[in-house]
Design a protein around this motif. Structure first.
Motif, PDB file in Angstrom:
ATOM      1  N   TRP A 198     -52.274 -32.778 -35.870  1.00 18.60           N
ATOM      2  CA  TRP A 198     -53.678 -33.120 -35.662  1.00 18.60           C
ATOM      3  C   TRP A 198     -54.102 -32.911 -34.219  1.00 18.60           C
ATOM      4  O   TRP A 198     -55.221 -32.484 -33.933  1.00 18.60           O
ATOM      5  CB  TRP A 198     -53.966 -34.557 -36.093  1.00 18.60           C
ATOM      6  N   TRP A 236     -63.905 -32.203 -37.270  1.00 21.59           N
ATOM      7  CA  TRP A 236     -63.421 -30.845 -37.508  1.00 21.59           C
ATOM      8  C   TRP A 236     -64.230 -30.166 -38.611  1.00 21.59           C
ATOM      9  O   TRP A 236     -64.591 -29.004 -38.502  1.00 21.59           O
ATOM     10  CB  TRP A 236     -61.945 -30.888 -37.881  1.00 21.59           C
ATOM     11  N   ASP A 263     -57.092 -30.610 -33.081  1.00 24.91           N
ATOM     12  CA  ASP A 263     -58.219 -31.158 -32.334  1.00 24.91           C
ATOM     13  C   ASP A 263     -58.499 -30.343 -31.075  1.00 24.91           C
ATOM     14  O   ASP A 263     -59.643 -29.989 -30.780  1.00 24.91           O
ATOM     15  CB  ASP A 263     -57.914 -32.620 -31.980  1.00 24.91           C
TER      16      ASP A 263
END
Length: 477
Positions: free
Chosen positions: A87, A122, A91
């Motif tokens: 993640w 996202w 990001d």
């Protein structure tokens, strides 16, 4: 002694000299982490990856592992909790991404994803870039999360997949077509905010053609209503079966299907929910696996004009089929693993006058293959049997008349997981002795055979079975 000559060789970097469009195409062929890593090669490569029109973030230990966009009610993931989640990389890289159009965004996150990660940002960024395909699978330890409202009003979106820890909250809107371009929708083990959410979702997709649904036991829906005039393919998968026959059936739960343009229908349902099925005059292919006779009767009645039919049945279901006439049916695949009736099967063949292809798929394991669009075969619950099914004697009488399809139309016959039992050999002998138009006979042997039986012996016996069609070809796997 002459001095050694040192020859300097200049290596020309031809790849970096290629047009940017071609370099982007090359980076699309490698995993996203490797594509981003190319930024350190040279100034020429520093910004190339930022123009990728497709981003694929898959939190798995093996980047080559086949992607499974299907959900699982008990799917805790197979990722290593001690490893860092992807993640953070997702990001940071999305913040740097500068392509004016992001056509495809694929995100699959597991238990390593922090519960405070703002996953909605996202998706929202992809929507702002005119995204066409979004596939989002979330298996974190936190509860289901909502996604930005903008996702449900994205005019460019053509394909959407939502799996697992997603709370579907379709906004109330006066616009009749919030998703004017959406053609493919897949919802796997998600939770819905309320009863009206799913109905609003479907009614806001004016060109929806494909719907794939895999339900979980507690998805907040009592009535599951599929009313889509444009839908041509529906896959419905609900294996939230009762633990035993003493469980109370929720009589209030109902599935309603009103899809007049439906061409392909694949249903696996062991929930015992009630069904309401409208007319499906365009239906050509159906795959039916249910454990309720009344439900089976509704589906099979609505499917009587189809061209291709795949059935997993019990005795009473096969008997019901044998009373219907399938005047247009060209391809029939039957799984008799839960049946021991040969006579109704022959009666069914008698009601399929134009049948050209017959497949007997006597699978020894309880499996169900779902779904297309990147979904791997799934095993239903935990029911796997490592031993051969019980050998039930199949006493049957040959019909007084040979089914018309055998005499004039049947061209392809296939038997999968042939076990070389006496009743199987008798049925096979009958088919081969009466199918005058056969071109290809394919027999796949059951891997769970008696080890004392020699494979060459079985193949020899199969070749010795008389065939009325002398031009037919026998293939044994």
């Amino acid at each position: 002694m002459s001095e050694a000559k040192i020859e300097e060789i200049n290596c020309e970097d031809r790849i970096s000299a290629l047009p940017e469009e071609l370099l982007v195409t090359i980076l699309l062929l490698v995993p996203i982490k490797e594509a981003v890593a190319t930024m350190i090669l040279s100034k020429r490569w520093r910004y190339i990856w930022m123009m990728l029109p497709s981003l694929d973030y898959n939190e798995t230990n093996d980047v080559n592992q086949a992607r499974d966009w299907g959900g699982d009610d008990n799917d805790d993931g197979d990722d290593d909790l001690e490893s860092k989640s992807i993640w953070w990389f997702l990001d940071k890289s999305l913040k740097l991404h500068k392509a004016p159009v992001l056509e495809i965004l694929l995100i699959s996150l597991g238990r390593r994803c922090p519960s405070d990660a703002n996953v909605g940002n996202w998706v929202e960024k992809a929507v702002d870039r005119g995204v066409v395909v979004v596939k989002f699978k979330l298996r974190w330890s936190a509860g289901p999360t909502t996604l930005p409202k903008s996702l449900y009003t994205c005019e460019t979106l053509k394909e959407l997949t939502l799996s697992n820890k997603v709370l579907v909250d379709f906004p109330s809107s006066s616009s009749p077509s919030c998703l004017p371009s959406l053609e493919i929708l897949q919802l796997s083990c998600v939770v819905y905010k309320d009863e009206d959410t799913f109905a609003r979702f479907l009614s806001s997709c004016p060109v929806l053609g494909i719907l794939i649904v895999k339900r979980k036991k507690s998805d907040n829906l009592t009535n599951f209503i599929v009313k889509v005039p444009t839908l041509w393919m529906l896959w419905y998968y609900n294996t939230t079966w009762l633990l035993d026959d003493t469980d109370v059936v929720d009589s209030g739960s109902c599935l309603v299907i009103d899809t007049p343009a439906l061409i392909k229908f694949n249903v696996t349902d062991y929930s015992r929910h009630s069904w309401s099925i409208g007319n499906m005059p365009c239906l050509e292919e159906a795959h039916i696996s249910v454990d309720c006779l009344s439900l089976f009767d509704k589906i099979i009645t609505a499917s009587s004009a189809i061209l291709s039919l795949v059935l997993t049945f019990e005795d009473e279901m096969l008997v019901r089929c044998s009373t219907l006439r399938f005047s247009r049916l060209l391809r029939l695949s039957v799984d008799p693993s839960r049946s021991n009736c040969v006579e109704p099967l022959l009666l069914l063949l008698g009601n399929t006058p134009k049948l050209e292809e017959l497949v007997v798929n006597n699978v020894p394991l309880v499996n169900s293959s779902y779904f297309f669009f990147n979904i791997r075969p799934c095993t239903i619950a935990s029911q796997e049997f490592a031993s051969e099914p019980e050998d039930v004697p199949l006493s049957w009488n040959q019909p007084s008349s040979i089914p018309g399809c055998l005499s004039s139309h049947l061209k392809i016959f296939e038997w999968r997981y042939y076990g070389h039992r006496e009743e199987e050999e008798e049925f096979l002998t009958y088919i081969l002795a009466n199918s005058k138009c056969l071109k290809t006979v394919t027999i796949s042997l059951n891997p769970i055979l008696d080890p004392e039986l020699e494979e060459d012996f079985i193949i020899g016996k199969l070749k010795d079975i008389p065939r009325v069609s002398t031009s037919s070809q026998l293939l044994v796997n």
